[in-house]
Design a protein around this motif. Structure first.
Motif, mmCIF file in Angstrom:
data_model
loop_
_atom_site.group_PDB
_atom_site.id
_atom_site.type_symbol
_atom_site.label_atom_id
_atom_site.label_comp_id
_atom_site.label_asym_id
_atom_site.label_seq_id
_atom_site.Cartn_x
_atom_site.Cartn_y
_atom_site.Cartn_z
ATOM 1 N N PRO A 88 21.308 38.304 46.851
ATOM 2 C CA PRO A 88 19.851 38.257 47.026
ATOM 3 C C PRO A 88 19.100 38.168 45.695
ATOM 4 O O PRO A 88 18.054 37.503 45.621
ATOM 5 N N GLU A 89 19.620 38.774 44.652
ATOM 6 C CA GLU A 89 18.944 38.734 43.350
ATOM 7 C C GLU A 89 19.025 37.361 42.685
ATOM 8 O O GLU A 89 18.391 37.134 41.648
ATOM 9 N N ASP A 90 19.775 36.440 43.279
ATOM 10 C CA ASP A 90 19.805 35.060 42.780
ATOM 11 C C ASP A 90 18.631 34.236 43.328
ATOM 12 O O ASP A 90 18.436 33.097 42.916
ATOM 13 N N THR A 91 17.882 34.808 44.239
ATOM 14 C CA THR A 91 16.749 34.104 44.821
ATOM 15 C C THR A 91 15.717 33.775 43.749
ATOM 16 O O THR A 91 15.249 34.650 43.018
ATOM 17 N N ALA A 92 15.388 32.492 43.628
ATOM 18 C CA ALA A 92 14.447 32.024 42.603
ATOM 19 C C ALA A 92 14.270 30.522 42.751
ATOM 20 O O ALA A 92 14.989 29.873 43.519
#
Length: 123
Positions: A88-92
């Motif tokens: 989820p922290e790769d969302t960008a």
């Protein structure tokens, strides 16, 4: 006129994979280091990966090391970023960029940018 066009973004579940592509026109990629950056809402551009003009040198951010692979096909004027085991922290929004410098991890050293492609990783 220099143009970089990213594609391949989308919605993927945690643990999934995506392959982002960047097609360049108006500049010979053989003379440029190509970088991938990402920007999450409210944050600065974050370095993800870079590849030298020859493809012989690569750099990765610690956050993606072991999960990302950057490659280029100079004959096709394209660069790719394979992202595996997405989190989820790769969302960008992911951007490709070009610089005439030999290597750089700094966004401000890249004068040419694409419009970006959204990557969303659901938990």
């Amino acid at each position: 006129q220099v143009q970089l066009v990213e594609s391949g973004g989308g919605l993927v579940q945690t643990g999934g994979s995506l392959r982002l592509s960047c097609a360049a026109s108006g500049l010979p990629l053989t003379a440029y280091t190509m970088g991938w950056f990402r920007q999450a809402p409210g944050k600065e551009h974050e370095f993800v990966a870079a590849i030298s003009w020859s493809g012989g040198g690569t750099d990765y951010a610690d956050s993606v090391k072991g999960r990302a692979l950057v490659s280029r096909e100079n004959a096709k004027n394209t660069v790719a970023l394979q992202m595996n085991n997405l989190r989820p922290e790769d969302t960008a929004v992911y951007y490709c960029a070009a610089t005439a410098r030999r290597s750089s991890l700094t966004a401000t050293n890249y004068p040419y940018w694409g419009q970006g492609t959204q990557v969303t990783v659901s938990s």
